[in-house]
Design an enzyme around this catalytic site. Structure first.
Site, PDB file in Angstrom:
ATOM      1  N   LYS A 181     150.653  62.313  16.886  1.00 19.05           N
ATOM      2  CA  LYS A 181     150.993  62.318  15.452  1.00 19.05           C
ATOM      3  C   LYS A 181     152.446  61.903  15.252  1.00 19.05           C
ATOM      4  CE  LYS A 181     151.307  65.228  11.338  1.00 19.05           C
ATOM      5  NZ  LYS A 181     150.932  66.507  10.687  1.00 19.05           N
TER       6      LYS A 181
ATOM      7  N   HIS B 221     115.288  37.649  26.654  1.00 18.58           N
ATOM      8  CA  HIS B 221     115.527  38.180  25.311  1.00 18.58           C
ATOM      9  C   HIS B 221     114.952  39.583  25.152  1.00 18.58           C
ATOM     10  CE1 HIS B 221     117.277  34.431  24.183  1.00 18.58           C
ATOM     11  NE2 HIS B 221     116.156  33.766  24.394  1.00 18.58           N
TER      12      HIS B 221
END
Length: 529
Positions: A140, A281
């Site tokens: 922070k 695929h």
């Protein structure tokens, strides 16, 4: 806040001691004061470095078996204080709080503890409290404080200090702060996921998922899409944990298809027979068993030689030289197997664009897990499809019962259908697919497409008839009408496996009897969307 922030005091508290001494030496050489706790302090002292215990700073000893040591204002004040805020500076001076400019923390090994199968109480004891609290505080305050949570960032930190005369830039601190929050987020996700499982919560009110980057990808499904590959920390054998022996980096589609191929081939126990799955695929274009891997590969290839070009090959045993030679006869994107002989590796080495992956083992297809899919505004989460059907689970519903040989082909077809996109129809003969229909909007169309593919292959191979003649056929879900089943019969199928459960089951069973088909119900479906 200025862009460059000096580094004069560091707090180091790590579980993973990799690189710790080297980092401590390089920081000390720059005149950085080292604060530390427990085992980290001992490791640094044993290396001859001057270290100040955090307990000396706070005035409180480590207590409660180490649960309380850094949760103190003199630690968090040193991390959170804004250096350019007069009130913060005055408070620090009044209470004897010194700056902490660098925090180096990696957390208790909670994920590893769970992975080792530790009991509940042991897992609880390996939940870090002080570490995440310090990380969040330091991140922070990244305007002034540098936060390092990963060993792989040690070298980057030293390079940053070298480039900026012992200081870190704001951009560098920002980047490390983002990594820090991702780490605490992933840590909390691991804890909450484990606890939900321990409590038997199948659908907890809040669920978090996290991953660690394995590689950035050239692009996603298409070149205009950015993509990356993240791992979830599990040790399941597969594409995420495999070793790549050659070839360029895997693409997004390679990874997706390779995962589909290996999960499918793992359905077949190598102790029973060799097996091969060829994927294109995300759908199988050929799956087969064989007395050898070479035989299994050839039989799988013969299902759909056209689609196999540029496909993914998965094997359930050690890749050998003769199988490698056969695979290299056409262009193949990826081959994945538990292992490979030196001879096979040497053969593949001549094909620079072919990727070879080895995993060390096969995954357990019955191991529980979750699958996650993103939709607009949310996530769909479900249990992994570990559904398994044995011969004893099958219910014969026609006048004609399958023979033992047919029953084996039916079960084989059922295992493959589990891995074919719905609507799925799979024709099998002699433990090899001979026609696959995938992803159609109607089951009838899947049956037609699979049969047509078999006809084309028969012509290409010079066979007198398609291999669907006398085949077993699997449908991943029930036949809502008799038309799909009759199309399979027209293609030459002799027996059928399907879940059952349609409002028109009686009609479908009657059609099967009239066509002379044997049919069994599983009572389980395998939709795969």
């Amino acid at each position: 806040m200025t862009d460059l922030s000096p580094l004069s005091r560091a707090l180091i508290s790590v579980s993973d001691k990799t690189g710790l001494v080297d980092l401590g030496q390089k920081l000390a050489a720059r005149g950085v004061e080292l604060l530390s706790t427990g085992g980290s302090a001992k490791t640094l002292r044993d290396a001859g470095l001057a270290v100040r215990d955090v307990a000396d700073v706070t005035g409180f000893p480590e207590m409660m078996d180490g649960r309380v040591k850094t949760l103190h204002p003199k630690v968090h004040g040193g991390l959170l204080a804004l250096r350019d805020n007069e009130g913060h500076v005055a408070a620090m001076q009044e209470h004897g709080i010194g700056n902490i400019d660098l925090l180096v923390v990696n957390l208790y090994p909670f994920e590893d503890t769970v992975a080792k199968g530790a009991d509940y109480d042991t897992c609880i004891e390996n939940i870090d409290i002080g570490g995440p609290a310090m990380i969040r505080a330091a991140a922070k305050n990244h305007g002034f404080v540098t936060t390092v949570v990963d060993v792989e960032d040690y070298d980057a930190l030293i390079a940053e200090l070298d480039a900026n005369d012992g200081q870190t830039s704001y951009a560098f601190r920002q980047r490390l702060a983002q990594i820090a929050y991702a780490r605490t987020g992933a840590y909390d996700a691991a804890v909450s996921t484990w606890m939900a499982g321990a409590l038997g919560e199948e659908a907890p009110r809040r669920r978090a998922f996290a991953g660690t980057i394995k590689q950035t990808l050239r692009y996603g499904e298409n070149p205009h899409q950015n993509a990356a590959f993240y791992t979830d920390g599990s040790d399941r054998p597969g594409v995420a944990t495999a070793a790549q022996h050659q070839g360029k980096e895997l693409s997004y589609n390679n990874i997706n298809d390779t995962d589909a191929a290996f999960e499918l081939v793992a359905e077949f126990d190598p102790a029973e027979s060799a097996a091969c799955a060829i994927i294109k695929h995300a759908n199988p274009c050929g799956v087969a068993k064989g007395a050898t891997l070479l035989e299994a590969y050839k039989n799988a290839f013969d299902c759909d030689r056209t689609s196999a070009f540029g496909g993914i090959v998965a094997l359930n045993g050690e890749l050998n030289g003769e199988t490698a030679e056969a695979i290299t006869e056409i262009f193949t994107e990826v081959v994945i197997a538990p292992s490979a002989t030196d001879e096979a590796k040497a053969i593949f080495a001549k094909k620079k664009n072919l990727r070879l992956l080895t995993t060390g083992a096969l995954p357990d297809v019955r191991e529980k897990g979750l699958t996650v899919r993103q939709v607009a505004g949310g996530l769909l989460v479900q249990d992994k499809d570990t559904g398994y059907i044995s011969m004893d689970d099958l219910k014969v519903v026609t006048k004609l019962a399958p023979t033992d040989e047919q029953m084996r082909d039916l079960l084989f077809a059922w295992k493959v259908a589990k891995h074919v996109k719905s609507n799925a129809i799979v024709y099998v003969k002699d433990q090899a697919t001979v026609g696959v229909g995938a992803g159609q909007m109607s089951r009838l169309d899947s049956a037609l497409i699979a049969a047509k593919k078999a006809e084309r292959m028969a012509e290409a191979m010079g066979l007198p008839a398609p291999l669907t003649k006398g085949s077993a056929v699997a449908s991943d879900a029930f036949f809502p009408f008799a038309d799909g089943l009759l199309e399979a019969a027209a293609a030459g199928a002799s027996c059928v496996i399907q879940p059952g459960g349609s409002m028109r089951d009686d009609e479908v069973i009657a059609a099967a009897d009239e066509a002379g088909l044997a049919m069994v119900f599983t009572g389980m479906r395998h939709f795969r969307h």
